[in-house]
Design a protein around this motif. Structure first.
Motif, PDB file in Angstrom:
ATOM      1  N   UNK A  92       0.819  -1.219   0.000  1.00 45.15           N
ATOM      2  CA  UNK A  92       0.000   0.000   0.000  1.00 45.15           C
ATOM      3  C   UNK A  92       0.852   1.267   0.000  1.00 45.15           C
ATOM      4  N   UNK A  93       2.161   1.111  -0.069  1.00 45.28           N
ATOM      5  CA  UNK A  93       3.060   2.261   0.049  1.00 45.28           C
ATOM      6  C   UNK A  93       2.748   3.059   1.314  1.00 45.28           C
ATOM      7  N   UNK A  94       2.526   2.326   2.402  1.00 43.66           N
ATOM      8  CA  UNK A  94       2.086   2.923   3.668  1.00 43.66           C
ATOM      9  C   UNK A  94       3.210   2.855   4.691  1.00 43.66           C
ATOM     10  N   UNK A  95       3.321   3.909   5.484  1.00 42.25           N
ATOM     11  CA  UNK A  95       4.281   3.915   6.573  1.00 42.25           C
ATOM     12  C   UNK A  95       3.725   4.648   7.780  1.00 42.25           C
ATOM     13  N   UNK A  96       4.093   4.178   8.969  1.00 43.17           N
ATOM     14  CA  UNK A  96       3.645   4.829  10.200  1.00 43.17           C
ATOM     15  C   UNK A  96       4.708   4.647  11.273  1.00 43.17           C
ATOM     16  N   UNK A  97       4.802   5.617  12.151  1.00 47.89           N
ATOM     17  CA  UNK A  97       5.657   5.473  13.323  1.00 47.89           C
ATOM     18  C   UNK A  97       5.053   6.274  14.462  1.00 47.89           C
TER      19      UNK A  97
ATOM     20  N   UNK B 154       0.665   7.426   7.057  1.00 47.65           N
ATOM     21  CA  UNK B 154       0.256   7.954   5.764  1.00 47.65           C
ATOM     22  C   UNK B 154       0.592   6.999   4.642  1.00 47.65           C
ATOM     23  N   UNK B 155      -0.154   7.121   3.538  1.00 46.69           N
ATOM     24  CA  UNK B 155       0.323   6.625   2.252  1.00 46.69           C
ATOM     25  C   UNK B 155       0.862   7.854   1.515  1.00 46.69           C
ATOM     26  N   UNK B 156       1.349   7.743   0.304  1.00 45.85           N
ATOM     27  CA  UNK B 156       1.965   8.915  -0.330  1.00 45.85           C
ATOM     28  C   UNK B 156       1.026  10.093  -0.582  1.00 45.85           C
ATOM     29  N   UNK B 157      -0.283   9.876  -0.449  1.00 49.83           N
ATOM     30  CA  UNK B 157      -1.226  10.952  -0.751  1.00 49.83           C
ATOM     31  C   UNK B 157      -2.039  11.367   0.468  1.00 49.83           C
ATOM     32  N   UNK B 158      -2.466  10.409   1.275  1.00 51.32           N
ATOM     33  CA  UNK B 158      -3.388  10.690   2.376  1.00 51.32           C
ATOM     34  C   UNK B 158      -2.739  10.429   3.730  1.00 51.32           C
ATOM     35  N   UNK B 159      -2.714  11.445   4.579  1.00 47.77           N
ATOM     36  CA  UNK B 159      -2.223  11.313   5.951  1.00 47.77           C
ATOM     37  C   UNK B 159      -3.387  10.862   6.826  1.00 47.77           C
TER      38      UNK B 159
ATOM     39  N   UNK C 286       2.806  11.581 -11.223  1.00 45.40           N
ATOM     40  CA  UNK C 286       2.569  11.699  -9.781  1.00 45.40           C
ATOM     41  C   UNK C 286       1.266  12.420  -9.474  1.00 45.40           C
ATOM     42  N   UNK C 287       0.677  12.062  -8.363  1.00 47.45           N
ATOM     43  CA  UNK C 287      -0.500  12.774  -7.890  1.00 47.45           C
ATOM     44  C   UNK C 287      -0.073  14.165  -7.430  1.00 47.45           C
ATOM     45  N   UNK C 288      -0.801  15.201  -7.803  1.00 50.61           N
ATOM     46  CA  UNK C 288      -0.388  16.564  -7.428  1.00 50.61           C
ATOM     47  C   UNK C 288      -0.409  16.811  -5.931  1.00 50.61           C
ATOM     48  N   UNK C 289      -1.125  15.956  -5.176  1.00 53.74           N
ATOM     49  CA  UNK C 289      -1.194  16.140  -3.734  1.00 53.74           C
ATOM     50  C   UNK C 289      -0.220  15.226  -2.990  1.00 53.74           C
ATOM     51  N   UNK C 290       0.665  14.564  -3.706  1.00 55.49           N
ATOM     52  CA  UNK C 290       1.575  13.614  -3.078  1.00 55.49           C
ATOM     53  C   UNK C 290       2.520  14.312  -2.099  1.00 55.49           C
TER      54      UNK C 290
ATOM     55  N   UNK D 199      -3.553   0.132  -5.219  1.00 52.66           N
ATOM     56  CA  UNK D 199      -2.757  -0.310  -6.348  1.00 52.66           C
ATOM     57  C   UNK D 199      -2.292   0.872  -7.166  1.00 52.66           C
ATOM     58  N   UNK D 200      -3.145   1.901  -7.304  1.00 48.26           N
ATOM     59  CA  UNK D 200      -2.739   3.107  -8.006  1.00 48.26           C
ATOM     60  C   UNK D 200      -1.517   3.724  -7.320  1.00 48.26           C
ATOM     61  N   UNK D 201      -1.577   3.801  -5.989  1.00 47.19           N
ATOM     62  CA  UNK D 201      -0.464   4.375  -5.249  1.00 47.19           C
ATOM     63  C   UNK D 201       0.802   3.585  -5.515  1.00 47.19           C
TER      64      UNK D 201
END
Length: 254
Positions: free
Chosen positions: A102-107, A121-126, A155-159, A243-245
């Motif tokens: 999911x290209x997701x990371x958290x700490x 967050x993922x690359x677009x949504x926190x 790239x998504x413009x909000x990335x 999958x898009x991400x």
């Protein structure tokens, strides 16, 4: 991964080499899962620790302990139960979550039981951003650790100006010296150097069956997918958001 740290220098302790205490690991695992029944799955290393919904892996190394798996997997670190955060007395508790699919990371980090910082967050949504940022975050937010796109990817413009998985991996490296994805340099600890005990999680009252007691197949080491694949041509109308991400950042194909 949820790390319980009472050491003044956890990186040095882990780099020196650690041995897991299986009995202490079993006790900590039971505390984390509460009334659920645990089935011992043997000893392994962190790179082979299963992350399915019905398993947990635990390592106890004196003043340091780690829990990996379903009980600590979350997109919202602040919502982890107090019973999990307080499962083992520790001055500091660190959570690191990475999901390459999911290209997701958290700490997140708790000091004496109080949440100090949480980011997910993922690359677009926190999904979560609580507390004052740490100093190490500055270079990411400043764009000094930019995303690397596959050739031709739009790239998504909000990335975000960084990859959340790398962000979380960097936190892990600074906090406990453990890097989750290659390359592993001489100054970092690789997951295969961390021993853990594996347990299957069953509902309360479960009686072990023959299948439970059968020697399980060891999972393959967790590795990052290649990041140099080019996105496929065609629209994304029939592609799910995760999958898009992944495709935006070269992590896979449809």
């Amino acid at each position: 991964m949820l790390w319980f740290v009472d050491s003044d220098d956890p990186i040095a302790d882990l780099q020196f080499g650690v041995r897991n205490d299986p009995d202490a690991a079993a006790r900590l695992a039971q505390t984390v899962v509460g009334d659920s029944v645990l089935i011992a799955r043997g000893e392994t290393t962190l790179d082979r620790a299963a992350t399915t919904d019905d398993e947990v892996s635990v390592g106890v190394f004196g003043r340091i302990a780690v829990v990996v798996g379903a009980p600590v997997a979350t997109d919202f670190p602040s919502q982890l139960p107090d019973s999990v955060i307080g499962a083992r007395p520790a001055k500091v508790v660190h959570l690191v979550v990475t999901d390459l699919q999911r290209s997701f990371g958290a700490f997140a980090s708790w000091e004496n039981g109080t949440l100090r910082r949480s980011f997910a967050s993922n690359p677009v949504d926190i999904s979560e951003n609580i507390g004052l940022p740490y100093v190490f975050e500055r270079e990411f937010w400043a764009g000094e650790r930019p995303l690397r796109y596959s050739e031709g990817a739009m790239p998504d413009p909000q990335a975000l100006p960084f990859h959340p998985t790398e962000f979380a991996d960097h936190a892990s490296t600074l906090w406990v010296g453990l890097r989750l994805t290659p390359p592993f340099g001489p100054d970092v600890i690789s997951p295969e150097a961390i021993p853990v005990s594996r347990f299957a999680i069953r509902p309360p009252g479960h009686q072990p069956t023959a299948d439970d007691l059968r020697e399980p197949r060891r999972p393959e080491p967790q590795t990052a997918p290649p990041q140099d694949s080019e996105p496929e041509a065609g629209g994304d109308d029939d592609v799910s958001a995760p999958t898009k991400v992944a495709r935006w950042f070269g992590f896979g194909r449809r």
